[in-house]
Design a protein around this motif. Structure first.
Motif, short mmCIF file in Angstrom:
data_model
loop_
_atom_site.label_atom_id
_atom_site.label_comp_id
_atom_site.label_asym_id
_atom_site.label_seq_id
_atom_site.Cartn_x
_atom_site.Cartn_y
_atom_site.Cartn_z
N PHE A 60 0.78 -0.88 -0.34
CA PHE A 60 0.04 0.21 0.58
C PHE A 60 0.67 1.19 0.29
O PHE A 60 2.74 1.72 0.31
N ILE A 61 -0.11 2.36 -0.45
CA ILE A 61 0.76 3.54 -0.41
C ILE A 61 0.64 4.37 0.33
O ILE A 61 -0.85 4.73 0.60
N CYS A 62 1.49 5.61 1.72
CA CYS A 62 1.19 6.54 2.03
C CYS A 62 1.90 7.52 2.51
O CYS A 62 3.43 7.21 2.77
N ASP A 63 2.32 8.10 2.00
CA ASP A 63 2.78 9.58 2.51
C ASP A 63 2.56 10.20 4.44
O ASP A 63 2.07 10.97 4.12
N VAL A 64 3.26 10.04 4.83
CA VAL A 64 2.65 9.60 6.58
C VAL A 64 2.82 10.94 7.30
O VAL A 64 1.78 11.44 7.95
N ALA A 65 3.64 12.31 5.89
CA ALA A 65 3.80 13.98 6.41
C ALA A 65 1.50 13.95 6.28
O ALA A 65 1.58 15.06 6.72
N GLU A 66 1.09 13.35 5.50
CA GLU A 66 -0.36 13.93 5.62
C GLU A 66 -1.19 12.88 6.07
O GLU A 66 -1.32 11.55 6.09
N GLU A 67 -1.64 13.38 7.58
CA GLU A 67 -2.53 12.99 8.23
C GLU A 67 -3.44 11.72 7.96
O GLU A 67 -4.03 10.46 7.94
N ALA A 68 -4.35 11.93 6.78
CA ALA A 68 -5.21 11.54 5.95
C ALA A 68 -4.91 10.21 5.41
O ALA A 68 -6.09 9.48 5.38
N ASN A 69 -3.89 10.63 5.25
CA ASN A 69 -3.37 9.23 4.46
C ASN A 69 -2.71 7.96 5.24
O ASN A 69 -3.18 6.69 4.83
N ILE A 70 -2.22 8.39 6.67
CA ILE A 70 -2.67 6.88 7.81
C ILE A 70 -3.76 6.53 7.86
O ILE A 70 -3.97 5.33 8.06
N ILE A 71 -4.73 7.43 7.43
CA ILE A 71 -6.65 6.85 8.30
C ILE A 71 -6.80 6.35 6.48
O ILE A 71 -7.31 5.16 7.09
N ARG A 72 -6.88 6.61 5.41
CA ARG A 72 -7.14 5.77 4.39
C ARG A 72 -6.22 4.39 4.17
O ARG A 72 -6.87 3.50 3.70
N VAL A 73 -5.18 4.41 4.33
CA VAL A 73 -4.12 3.10 4.03
C VAL A 73 -4.59 2.24 5.39
O VAL A 73 -4.90 1.49 5.62
N ARG A 74 -4.86 2.94 6.53
CA ARG A 74 -5.53 1.75 7.64
C ARG A 74 -6.57 1.18 6.81
O ARG A 74 -6.90 -0.11 7.52
N ASP A 75 -7.36 2.30 6.78
CA ASP A 75 -8.87 1.04 6.25
C ASP A 75 -8.53 0.62 5.03
O ASP A 75 -9.59 -1.04 5.11
N GLN A 76 -7.74 0.29 4.04
CA GLN A 76 -7.51 -0.52 3.17
C GLN A 76 -7.15 -1.68 4.01
O GLN A 76 -7.22 -2.47 3.59
#
Length: 267
Positions: A60-76
């Protein structure tokens, strides 16, 4: 014999960049031990690398600089696991802006320092917070720090204080999570390693060669040795270790007055 006891357990590994990455070495040890590894990387380019290195592992892809990305990848990942808990998370993420070259520490730019804290330290806190509902009650979270945050190497600059914040965060996360779980938090603190990320630090090669001379065995630390320690901390075998920063430097830190180095310096 499955000594580590990680076979069949799900472990999420953040931070693989290439085959020399600490994250890559940790994942390799876990896969060999039978764990189900899930990779989270920063970009599509790194995702392609991860798929080539670990063709059987989800990426999976996640740029942790944006917290919304961490939430998205968690759901994925939650959808990928379909209710199966996560037994371990590896945080092998760090970034510092050295584009302006080496500057005196007192000249550190605010935006560079805060960016390094955000990506290298706060991301670990954020991942723990947003993934907490997916973690098994006795799971383990491991981050990668450095062998010492007290040695003021000019070429490492403000990243040492950032890593110190990361190691302190390990302790506070261990405490706060203890209110509702037995999730453990620890840091692996290796000596100087031969990784692509390290090569981006100005003057790193000279420091690496010096560290090799200072190491008791006169051989540099291998990335695999740090990875083995991380795998141990992720396993039930380390169930009594929590809130700790484990130094893995083959004795470098205690060899300050090595006779050979002293002789070359004062001779």
């Amino acid at each position: 014999m499955d000594f580590l006891g990680v076979a069949g357990r799900s472990v999420v590994v953040f931070g693989l960049a290439n085959k020399k990455s600490v994250a890559c070495s940790v994942a390799r040890v876990l896969v060999e031990a039978g764990a189900e590894v899930i990779h989270v990387v920063r970009s599509e380019q790194r995702a392609e690398t991860a798929r080539k290195l670990f063709p059987r592992c989800p990426v999976f892809i996640c740029d942790v600089a944006e917290e919304a990305n961490i939430i998205r990848v968690r759901d994925q990942i939650a959808c990928q696991l379909e209710g199966t808990p996560i037994h371990g998370i590896v945080h092998s993420i760090a970034f510092a802006n050295y584009s302006e070259g080496i500057q005196p520490f007192h000249g550190t730019l605010k935006q560079d320092f805060l960016q390094a804290v955000d990506i290298s330290c706060f991301s670990f806190i954020s991942i723990a917070n947003h993934f907490r509902e997916l973690l098994a009650p006795q799971s383990s979270m491991v981050t990668i720090s450095i062998s010492t945050t007290r040695m003021t190497a000019e070429n490492y600059g403000y990243m040492a204080p950032v890593k110190a914040a990361l190691e302190s965060s390990v302790c506070f996360l261990a405490k706060s999570f203890s209110a509702f779980s037995e999730v453990r938090f620890n840091a692996v603190c290796p000596g100087l390693l031969k990784t692509s990320a390290s090569a981006g630090i100005p003057g790193y090669i000279d420091s690496y060669l010096f560290a090799e001379k200072a190491t008791l065995r006169k051989r540099a630390l291998l990335t695999e040795e740090a990875a083995n320690t991380a795998a141990f901390l992720l396993s039930p075998r380390s169930s009594g270790i929590n809130g700790q920063s484990l130094v893995v430097d083959a004795g470098m830190g205690l060899n300050y007055f090595d006779a050979e180095i002293v002789a070359r310096t004062v001779g």
